[in-house]
Design a protein around this motif. Structure first.
Motif, PDB file in Angstrom:
ATOM      1  N   ASP A 133       0.983  -1.229   0.054  1.00 43.05           N
ATOM      2  CA  ASP A 133      -0.012  -0.051  -0.241  1.00 43.05           C
ATOM      3  C   ASP A 133       0.920   1.230  -0.060  1.00 43.05           C
ATOM      4  O   ASP A 133       0.830   2.251  -0.823  1.00 43.05           O
ATOM      5  CB  ASP A 133      -0.830  -0.071   1.176  1.00 43.05           C
TER       6      ASP A 133
ATOM      7  N   LEU B  48      -5.106  -9.649  -8.009  1.00 47.92           N
ATOM      8  CA  LEU B  48      -6.049  -8.411  -7.597  1.00 47.92           C
ATOM      9  C   LEU B  48      -7.024  -9.050  -6.631  1.00 47.92           C
ATOM     10  O   LEU B  48      -7.270  -8.624  -5.551  1.00 47.92           O
ATOM     11  CB  LEU B  48      -6.406  -7.633  -8.430  1.00 47.92           C
TER      12      LEU B  48
ATOM     13  N   ALA C 139      -7.844  -8.199  -2.772  1.00 49.02           N
ATOM     14  CA  ALA C 139      -9.190  -7.790  -2.319  1.00 49.02           C
ATOM     15  C   ALA C 139      -9.701  -8.465  -1.351  1.00 49.02           C
ATOM     16  O   ALA C 139     -10.536  -7.797  -0.592  1.00 49.02           O
ATOM     17  CB  ALA C 139      -9.773  -7.541  -3.780  1.00 49.02           C
TER      18      ALA C 139
ATOM     19  N   THR D  59      -5.702  -2.482  -2.065  1.00 50.22           N
ATOM     20  CA  THR D  59      -6.479  -2.399  -3.249  1.00 50.22           C
ATOM     21  C   THR D  59      -7.048  -1.327  -3.695  1.00 50.22           C
ATOM     22  O   THR D  59      -7.238  -0.615  -4.711  1.00 50.22           O
ATOM     23  CB  THR D  59      -7.676  -3.588  -3.050  1.00 50.22           C
TER      24      THR D  59
ATOM     25  N   LEU E 213     -11.991  -8.097 -10.866  1.00 51.75           N
ATOM     26  CA  LEU E 213     -12.936  -8.330  -9.514  1.00 51.75           C
ATOM     27  C   LEU E 213     -14.126  -8.735  -9.828  1.00 51.75           C
ATOM     28  O   LEU E 213     -14.653  -9.716  -9.024  1.00 51.75           O
ATOM     29  CB  LEU E 213     -12.898  -6.780  -8.954  1.00 51.75           C
TER      30      LEU E 213
END
Length: 387
Positions: free
Chosen positions: A247, A272, A276, A285, A306
């Protein structure tokens, strides 16, 4: 009887240039024949120390801010030759911090010098570490060279301190307030052990601080370590602690570096969605979507990824909260109607106002950082590069 008169009675006869006094009953905090060791040895189960009697009411009522600068000579007198013992005390460590806040630099140096040869011990102490942190925040780096030297000489190495519950806090203050050229060796030691630190419950916060405060060369070195291979990046993104470092890596440094890191995440099949779906990947994310919001092609790709795992994502509380910010359309349709190709073509991502921090800028806070609680009296400003 004299103690009962309050702290101001001990201000008499002291000039600003001589904090400790030079004659009479003030040669020692307790008057003629005073024995500090005896006081500390007989302080009792309640942790009270006889020479601290003038300040007990302030300590009991948590009203240390009511002790003003006019009482500084008396306060310094009470702390003389006892800073180490007071710093280790759960009862009095805040009083030492307040004394540092009131004092000018010469007096601060006198106080902190009593921690020489005890820096590592202070770092690992649940109370004294706060005194050391406050000194680093308040004083010039040039006045605290001995702190850096003792950290460097720690026989188990700097990474050992970074993995310590209290040690990580002190290292963070050093990274914040010492100029980069003074801590280059210190930083290299941490980067040499980056793999174990980014996944450590305490060490990861130190690595986040490096990304936030250090120069681009060190930042790039850490990013390269995290993204050395697809396997390594998958481990980072899916790890509850290491994801916080990811992050920060997408929050600081050159924009092109942030973009390249986001693209690497998207290029690894299923990564991803993995990030998530786990709680530790919430912030990373969110930040990834902020980074790619200026690239329609990457944004479309991220939404499609996603959507492929929409049922798993919205099946958890944190997953629904995340979707509400980065891809709200996932919450508007029944799960059976979700199609990755049709769901990907939606309105551009526009950020959000999550209670834990939106996307309007870099998030300075550290969620769950153990370095910012347990009696810490104040936050630090930016790094002071002056000597």
């Amino acid at each position: 009887q004299d103690w009962a008169a309050g702290p101001d009675v001990y201000c008499d006869g002291f000039g600003d240039a001589n904090y400790w006094g030079d004659s009479g009953d003030f040669d020692d905090p307790g008057g003629p024949g005073y024995n500090a060791a005896q006081d500390f040895g007989s302080s009792g189960a309640n942790g009270r120390i006889a020479c601290m009697q003038p300040w007990e009411a302030y300590v009991d009522s948590e009203a240390l801010d009511e002790i003003g600068r006019e009482s500084l000579p008396a306060l310094l007198k009470s702390c003389k030759q006892q800073v180490w013992e007071l710093s280790k005390s759960a009862r009095y460590c805040r009083l030492v911090q307040h004394t540092l806040e009131l004092a000018d630099e010469p007096a601060q140096i006198v106080l902190v010098s009593e921690l020489r040869q005890r820096v590592i011990e202070a770092i690992m102490d649940p109370h004294a570490n706060h005194v050391l942190q406050r000194a680093i925040e308040l004083m010039r780096p040039g006045a605290l060279h001995f702190v850096l030297e003792e950290v460097r000489e720690h026989r188990k190495g700097t990474p050992d301190l970074a993995k310590h519950r209290y040690g990580c806090r002190v290292l963070e203050r050093i990274i914040e307030h010492f100029p980069p050229h003074q801590i280059a060796q210190f930083i290299n030691e941490l980067l040499n052990d980056a793999r174990s630190l980014i996944g450590h419950p305490f060490g990861n916060f130190v690595m986040q601080h490096l990304l936030e405060h250090c120069d681009d060369s060190h930042r790039r070195r850490l990013v390269d370590t995290m993204s050395l291979s697809a396997q390594e990046l998958r481990w980072v993104a899916g790890h509850q602690h290491a994801a916080g470092v990811l992050d920060k890596a997408m929050s600081y440094g050159p924009v092109e570096q942030q973009q390249a890191l986001a693209e690497k995440v998207l290029s690894i099949d299923g990564l991803l969605l993995e990030m998530a779906c786990q709680r530790g990947g919430f912030g990373a994310t969110q930040r990834l979507f902020k980074v790619i919001s200026v690239s329609p092609g990457l944004l479309e790709k991220a939404k499609q990824q996603l959507a492929q795992g929409a049922q798993a994502l919205v099946g958890t509380k944190h997953g629904r909260a995340l979707a509400a910010h980065v891809y709200p359309e996932l919450l508007d349709l029944p799960l059976t109607a979700m199609d990755p190709h049709s769901m990907g073509r939606t309105q551009p991502f526009g950020g959000g106002g999550h209670a834990q921090g939106g996307f309007g800028g870099d998030r300075g806070g550290q969620r769950g950082n153990p370095a910012r609680f347990h009696g810490h009296r104040g936050g630090g400003g930016g790094r002071r590069d002056s000597e």
